[in-house]
Design an enzyme around this catalytic site. Structure first.
Site, PDB file in Angstrom:
ATOM      1  N   SER A  24      12.261   2.001  -0.224  1.00 18.89           N
ATOM      2  CA  SER A  24      13.037   1.945   1.019  1.00 18.89           C
ATOM      3  C   SER A  24      12.469   0.890   1.959  1.00 18.89           C
ATOM      4  CB  SER A  24      13.030   3.309   1.706  1.00 18.89           C
ATOM      5  OG  SER A  24      13.662   4.283   0.907  1.00 18.89           O
ATOM      6  N   ARG A  47       9.398   1.804  10.390  1.00 17.96           N
ATOM      7  CA  ARG A  47       9.454   3.262  10.264  1.00 17.96           C
ATOM      8  C   ARG A  47      10.658   3.831  11.003  1.00 17.96           C
ATOM      9  NH1 ARG A  47       7.577   7.017   6.875  1.00 17.96           N
ATOM     10  NH2 ARG A  47       5.591   5.888   6.777  1.00 17.96           N
ATOM     11  N   HIS A  50      13.617   3.124   8.910  1.00 21.62           N
ATOM     12  CA  HIS A  50      13.600   4.034   7.763  1.00 21.62           C
ATOM     13  C   HIS A  50      14.116   5.413   8.144  1.00 21.62           C
ATOM     14  CE1 HIS A  50      11.525   6.898   4.980  1.00 21.62           C
ATOM     15  NE2 HIS A  50      11.869   5.999   4.085  1.00 21.62           N
TER      16      HIS A  50
END
Length: 225
Positions: A24, A47, A50
């Site tokens: 990812s 992050r 994500h």
């Protein structure tokens, strides 16, 4: 019509959770346009992307110049953590925090929004509980880590405490979500000269605040290798 469930593709070609996360992040790195984020900042931004699968967040994430240095130092020192919702408190990984500072305990993460005395003050005043929860946490706010993903009024109260009482947090993660008091609470914070990671505009939420602090933990872990 007979249909083969897609899960069989994974069963035939196993991937661990860690491998899926790694893929990812690789996808994000490939899809992201050019940017000016420093490597440690990009860990946080990546992050957040994500967490949401939303590359548009790149345009909204703002860092004070000292945000990551101050946040890293605060985590390494085991500074207390204030959250504006129990969702954030539940979402924070104690294992991640302890990997940075072994002394972190459940009580190191503070959320007063459901406390009886806070609820009583809110009923008597006609004001949101989050305001009084922030006031109750004043002692740990000075030098602490503060996460906002839900309550812009709590962030407004912190801003007042910074301006009027000289409180200096080690790091403010300013990501409340919504339509009332949200934009102005973030904009005010970003003018006060304290370390912050903020998501400009109306967007935000508790999962993003959690993701941001977890990313700072990852920055610490990399620095300690």
């Amino acid at each position: 019509m007979t249909q083969t469930p897609l899960i069989h593709n994974l069963l035939a070609n196993p991937l661990t959770g860690e491998q899926i996360e790694e893929r990812s992040f690789a996808c994000i790195d490939q899809l992201a346009p050019e940017h000016q984020f420093l490597p440690d900042q990009w860990q946080v931004v990546r992050r957040l992307i994500h967490t949401t699968a939303d590359l548009g967040l790149m345009e909204l994430v703002k860092f004070s110049p000292d945000a990551l240095d101050s946040g890293v130092a605060a985590l390494q020192a085991g500074r207390p953590i204030f959250t504006d919702s129990n969702m954030i408190r539940s979402g924070l990984s104690l294992a991640r925090l302890r990997s940075i500072f072994p002394g972190y305990e459940p009580d190191s993460i503070c959320c007063h929004v459901a406390d009886n005395d806070v609820a009583l003050e809110a009923r008597q005043s006609g004001l949101p509980r989050s305001l009084f929860a922030m006031r109750k946490a004043a002692a740990m706010a000075d030098g602490g880590i503060l996460l906002f993903g839900n309550a812009p009024v709590a962030l407004l109260e912190l801003n007042r405490m910074i301006i009027e009482e000289g409180i200096r947090p080690a790091l403010v993660v300013a990501m409340p979500v919504g339509f009332v008091h949200v934009v102005e609470s973030k904009d005010e914070l970003m003018q006060l000269g304290v370390p912050y990671i903020a998501l400009a505009g109306r967007r935000g939420g508790s999962p993003l605040a959690v993701a941001a602090l977890h990313a700072v933990c990852s920055v610490v872990a990399q620095k300690e290798r």
